[in-house]
Scaffold this active site. Structure first.
Site, PDB file in Angstrom:
ATOM      1  N   CYS A  80       0.795  -1.105  -0.026  1.00 59.25           N
ATOM      2  CA  CYS A  80       0.067   0.061   0.021  1.00 59.25           C
ATOM      3  C   CYS A  80       0.967   1.236  -0.115  1.00 59.25           C
ATOM      4  CB  CYS A  80      -1.003  -0.079   1.234  1.00 59.25           C
ATOM      5  SG  CYS A  80      -2.184   1.102   0.812  1.00 59.25           S
ATOM      6  N   HIS A 185      -3.960  -4.483  -0.397  1.00 59.28           N
ATOM      7  CA  HIS A 185      -3.489  -5.056   0.966  1.00 59.28           C
ATOM      8  C   HIS A 185      -3.719  -6.550   0.906  1.00 59.28           C
ATOM      9  CE1 HIS A 185      -3.153  -1.648   3.657  1.00 59.28           C
ATOM     10  NE2 HIS A 185      -4.004  -0.981   2.842  1.00 59.28           N
ATOM     11  N   GLU A 187      -2.763  -8.676   3.085  1.00 55.60           N
ATOM     12  CA  GLU A 187      -3.224  -9.481   4.657  1.00 55.60           C
ATOM     13  C   GLU A 187      -4.632  -9.198   4.508  1.00 55.60           C
ATOM     14  OE1 GLU A 187      -2.537  -4.890   5.284  1.00 55.60           O
ATOM     15  OE2 GLU A 187      -1.897  -6.421   3.918  1.00 55.60           O
TER      16      GLU A 187
END
Length: 205
Positions: A80, A185, A187
């Protein structure tokens, strides 16, 4: 060991959990010695470009990270805002100098109605099927979670690895040698995001 850079502007805890899911040793740190001894380094980031660079410089991490990235050539992953910091400069709220590892600039997204800024939500990636990073991810099912108002414009076409569409092509993944970065992202991108992180950890540059 994987070192996640802690400079006060990253979603570090969820990233640590994602890497630990695969059984890897992970440390969240701003200690230069730990960054020097790590096998891989992750540069996360949430917030404004200028504030992030100021925080990195205040902690005297810019020289340490640049040495690891460009001299040692350690595998580096930007996520990001962390990806955007790889660039030479950003026009976000002024004109700010980045780490300068990638010949690129950060510019504001240009969209028209009904699209909105910031770009928040799930978008599909367009990527080369044969690339090692995307092994185990199917075209047409490669959705990832984005949250951003600015995007990277690469000046070397060879650095651009994957794009998404949001009012036009948007840089989603870049790679140059040992440097890899993602605008989304991983995650927060469920199974697809975990698979990308796993592929990166297993990559032997």
């Amino acid at each position: 060991m994987i070192a996640i850079v802690d400079y006060g502007m990253g979603n570090v805890r969820s990233l640590k959990n994602a890497f630990e899911y695969f059984g890897h040793d992970v440390v969240i740190t701003a200690d230069p010695e730990k960054l020097n001894t790590a096998d891989r380094i992750v540069l996360p980031g949430v917030g404004a470009f200028g504030d992030a660079m100021a925080s990195i410089r205040q902690r005297r991490l810019d020289a340490v990270l640049t040495h690891q990235a460009l001299v040692i050539k350690k595998p580096m992953l930007g996520i990001c805002l962390g990806m955007q910091l790889f660039a030479k400069r950003s026009i976000e709220h002024g004109d700010h100098v980045g780490l300068g590892w990638i010949d690129a600039d950060i510019q504001r997204l240009q969209v028209s109605q009904p699209l909105k800024i910031p770009h928040v939500g799930w978008n599909e990636l367009h990527f080369p099927d044969s690339d090692w990073l995307f092994q185990g991810i199917r075209s047409g099912e490669a959705n990832f979670y984005f949250v951003h108002s600015f995007h990277m414009v690469c000046h070397n076409a060879s650095d651009l690895l994957a794009t998404t569409d949001y009012g036009g092509p948007v840089t989603a993944v870049i790679r140059a040698g040992n440097l890899l970065a993602m605008q989304f992202h991983p995650e927060k991108s469920q199974d697809n995001g975990l698979k990308l992180l796993e592929n990166w950890v297993n990559w032997k540059p």
